[in-house]
Motif scaffolding. Sequence first.
Motif, mmCIF file in Angstrom:
data_model
loop_
_atom_site.group_PDB
_atom_site.id
_atom_site.type_symbol
_atom_site.label_atom_id
_atom_site.label_comp_id
_atom_site.label_asym_id
_atom_site.label_seq_id
_atom_site.Cartn_x
_atom_site.Cartn_y
_atom_site.Cartn_z
ATOM 1 N N THR A 26 -36.622 -16.899 -26.614
ATOM 2 C CA THR A 26 -35.225 -17.176 -26.385
ATOM 3 C C THR A 26 -34.104 -17.062 -27.110
ATOM 4 O O THR A 26 -33.155 -16.492 -26.948
ATOM 5 C CB THR A 26 -35.315 -18.296 -25.496
ATOM 6 O OG1 THR A 26 -35.496 -19.301 -26.497
ATOM 7 C CG2 THR A 26 -36.131 -18.332 -24.386
ATOM 8 N N GLY A 242 -29.590 -19.429 -26.364
ATOM 9 C CA GLY A 242 -30.965 -19.100 -26.157
ATOM 10 C C GLY A 242 -32.057 -20.160 -26.643
ATOM 11 O O GLY A 242 -33.212 -20.465 -25.947
ATOM 12 N N ALA A 245 -32.128 -22.817 -24.166
ATOM 13 C CA ALA A 245 -32.712 -22.363 -22.908
ATOM 14 C C ALA A 245 -34.495 -22.431 -23.334
ATOM 15 O O ALA A 245 -35.253 -23.079 -22.472
ATOM 16 C CB ALA A 245 -32.535 -21.060 -22.553
ATOM 17 N N GLY A 246 -34.798 -22.152 -24.700
ATOM 18 C CA GLY A 246 -36.245 -22.448 -24.929
ATOM 19 C C GLY A 246 -36.623 -23.554 -25.266
ATOM 20 O O GLY A 246 -37.816 -24.137 -24.538
#
Length: 284
Positions: A26, A242, A245-246
Amino acid sequence: MSGRPDPVLSDYFGFARRNLLVIGVTTVLGLAAGVAQSLLTPDTYTATAQVFAPATPVHPGLERDPDQRLPREMTVDTETRIMRSSAVVGRVATALGVGPEAAAELLVVTVPANTRVLTVSVRGATPERALNGVGVATDAYLALREQIIAGARQRHLEALQSRIGVLESRLAALTKGRITRDARARSRRQALIRQIDKMEKQVSALQQQDTAGGEVVRAAVRPRRPDRNNTEVPPVSYAAVGMLAGIGLGARRDRRRGARPERASGHLPGDARPPQPISRRTAA
């Protein structure tokens, strides 16, 4: 994560090792999206000029008595509205090749405190368009301002000339067919003559007044660099999004992994051993 009420540092390292692949993927995807945005976003250039707008009375040439207030002047807010009027914005839109609404967003007018100097900035897709746009904006503004001042002067001239005509008619009616011998009539006649003389001086002053108001004190120059200098901001920002989000996906995976054994065993985590089946002999 480890079942303790307060997680320790090893729990966070363990979480990172278990979800390293998800977080890495991500983060790389976010970094790629940020780089793509930086590469695909077109550059814009800004050209800036400064225009001096002197204080101009709305009623030019109007003389006042000592006990009267000064005539109202055009304020800085008025100057800004003239600069952002449809006549100016329309010409800027033509120069930039965009619509009026887009041109209004690309035209920025600021006025430093306690000054009458307008800072005019225009953004364009190329340095040439930005330079041409700010030149068109300043020229259109000065032309419109001169037109407004000339119109105010013309209306005031017409009002003065109309008033002079009325006073001359009264003067002619007062002295028509006879020589004025009455003191009151002579005093009234002299007052009319003074008023006519005063208004004729105002007309002469208005006719000699220069309607050119405002001038460019600093001309715009061709911009050398685009406005977007911090090209690293989108990649870093998207990479951070990202990574977050990961982390969220990893936390969700860990919760699911912790819930499966509980559902499969059919007992609570605090039980010492699973429940034993009850045989018929024991029941009896």
